[in-house]
Write a protein that holds these residues in place. Structure first.
Motif, PDB file in Angstrom:
ATOM      1  N   ALA A  97      46.506  24.547  87.019  1.00 29.10           N
ATOM      2  CA  ALA A  97      45.786  26.030  87.316  1.00 29.10           C
ATOM      3  C   ALA A  97      46.870  27.191  87.127  1.00 29.10           C
ATOM      4  CB  ALA A  97      45.101  25.918  88.609  1.00 29.10           C
ATOM      5  N   PHE A 147      46.868  19.022  89.485  1.00 33.39           N
ATOM      6  CA  PHE A 147      45.833  19.809  89.200  1.00 33.39           C
ATOM      7  C   PHE A 147      46.151  21.362  89.634  1.00 33.39           C
ATOM      8  CE2 PHE A 147      43.594  15.875  88.644  1.00 33.39           C
ATOM      9  CZ  PHE A 147      43.006  15.986  87.299  1.00 33.39           C
ATOM     10  N   CYS A 186      40.054  23.364  87.625  1.00 25.39           N
ATOM     11  CA  CYS A 186      40.918  22.510  88.144  1.00 25.39           C
ATOM     12  C   CYS A 186      41.062  22.586  89.801  1.00 25.39           C
ATOM     13  CB  CYS A 186      42.317  23.129  87.702  1.00 25.39           C
ATOM     14  SG  CYS A 186      42.778  22.786  86.168  1.00 25.39           S
ATOM     15  N   SER A 199      53.666  19.952  85.696  1.00 29.26           N
ATOM     16  CA  SER A 199      52.520  20.602  84.908  1.00 29.26           C
ATOM     17  C   SER A 199      52.854  21.644  84.251  1.00 29.26           C
ATOM     18  CB  SER A 199      51.818  21.119  86.436  1.00 29.26           C
ATOM     19  OG  SER A 199      51.269  19.864  87.207  1.00 29.26           O
TER      20      SER A 199
END
Length: 418
Positions: free
Chosen positions: A34, A30, A189, A162
């Motif tokens: 972000a 997460f 996030c 990510s």
């Protein structure tokens, strides 16, 4: 090859058996989303949305970076002196959520600068604290020291993964919901990170709190930084980061204005390294079980020099495509193995070590922002890569010069060879 894949599979499966490490992996995903939502579009937000000039945007980034370095250095040192790193991680992530909510609703240059310098400056420590927390979990789980680089690389791999989806999703959100929607997703996030940490990470036990912190945690930061072995590494990694930032800023101009390529060519060039970074990180993580990290770091600097030097001689678009594999290789080392490499300098101060490493990237980015315009105006876009190669070569020489250097063992009179 089958043996290598089997080794990767076996080691990866063992990650889930380490108490608390899977939570840190999830938190890192997460956080990576972000980061990947915001960073690729920061110049568009500043220049196109807010109306900053190039100079104003440069000042904005410079001030934000300097405050980020200051906050992260202080927080990193503080985190090694307190008994529970969990609340520091929560505070840093919460600051990120507040900061990006502010970005979503404010369009005033000075308000945004204040938000960036304070709340987002504090939030920059979230990345360092996650990796410091990850190392502490591995140490408490009694993972053999020689295996820690592999597990830390797994943590870094998920952050990289990510980035393979984050920018594309961010572009979609930006198209339909604007910058307000994009920053609110980034804030969400960070809020999820806070929730996961509070609900899933175990609180430090009373027995652990009662244990005295290692004497190294009270050593003045200046003494750590200016220990010759560490200081030379800091300079070398800052030079590599500077070269990497300048190269990234220069690539689009070099492709379109020197090689007469198109925007789609730039997109392809930037999409190649992430494809190779994940397997490279896993591969170098396995290799780190057998080879000292010092040797891999020197290999990384050599690959960086080779990458920039080879780009300088490119005369056609297709030349750059295969060269990007070198980019993936050196980045996999200098942003993967390097984390454990720095933490091994001061193993009882993981927060400080991770902060020192991450600050080389921040300062390198700052220098890159400042030098790109100067070098490209003075020497042209092709010769910018010659300068990048020079920076990487100096870093390589400095790292190879440390082959027979001694590392100071803080809190002890002994030392060990590099």
């Amino acid at each position: 090859m089958s043996n290598f894949l089997a080794a990767v599979r076996k080691r990866t499966q063992s990650v889930m058996g380490i108490d608390g490490f899977s939570v840190i992996l999830l938190v890192n995903v997460f956080l990576g989303i972000a980061f990947s939502f915001v960073l690729p579009f920061s110049s568009m937000f500043g220049i196109d949305e807010i109306g900053m000039s190039n100079t104003e945007f440069g000042v904005f980034m410079m001030v934000s970076t300097l405050f980020g370095v200051g906050f992260s250095t202080y927080i990193g040192k503080l985190s090694d002196r307190v008994s529970d790193r969990k609340m520091i991680l929560v505070i840093c992530a919460l600051a990120g959520a507040i900061g990006y909510i502010g970005y979503a609703y404010s369009r005033n240059y000075y308000v945004l600068l204040a938000i960036s310098a304070t709340f987002l400056g504090i939030s920059t420590s979230t990345f360092s604290q996650i990796f410091a927390y990850g190392r502490e979990i591995l140490v408490k789980a009694k993972v053999p020291a020689k295996e820690i680089p592999f597990y830390m690389n797994i943590l870094r791999v998920l952050f990289a993964l990510s980035w393979t989806v984050g920018p594309a999703i961010a572009a979609y959100v930006l198209l339909y919901f604007g910058f307000k929607g994009m920053f609110l997703v980034a804030a969400a996030c960070y809020i999820i990170v806070v929730g996961i940490v509070l609900l899933s990470l175990k609180k430090t036990s009373k027995e652990e709190i009662a244990q005295p912190k290692p004497p190294q945690a009270s050593i003045p930061l200046r003494q750590v930084i200016f220990q010759p072995f560490i200081f030379v590494n800091l300079i070398a990694f800052t030079l590599i980061s500077t070269a990497n930032t300048i190269s990234s800023l220069n690539m689009a101009q070099f492709v379109t204005k020197v090689l007469n390529g198109e925007e789609k060519d730039v997109g392809i060039i930037f999409s190649i390294p992430p494809v190779f970074e994940v397997p490279f990180m896993l591969g170098f993580g396995i290799l780190a079980l057998r080879v000292k990290s010092d040797h891999l770091i020197r290999l990384g600097s050599l690959l960086a020099f080779a990458y920039f030097g080879t780009i300088f001689f490119a005369t056609d678009i297709w030349h750059i495509f295969p060269i990007q594999v070198l980019s993936a290789a050196y980045i996999s080392i200098t942003s993967g193995i390097a984390i454990t490499y720095f933490q091994d300098f001061i193993p009882d101060m993981p927060g400080t070590a991770m902060t020192l490493y991450s600050n080389t990237g921040k300062i390198g980015s700052l220098l890159g922002f400042l030098l790109f315009g100067l070098l490209s105006d003075a020497f042209g876009y092709r010769n910018v890569y010659l300068w990048c190669a020079i920076f990487a070569f100096i870093a390589m020489i400095m790292l190879f010069a440390l082959v027979k250097a001694k590392r100071v063992q803080f809190g002890s009179s002994s030392s060990v060879s590099a």
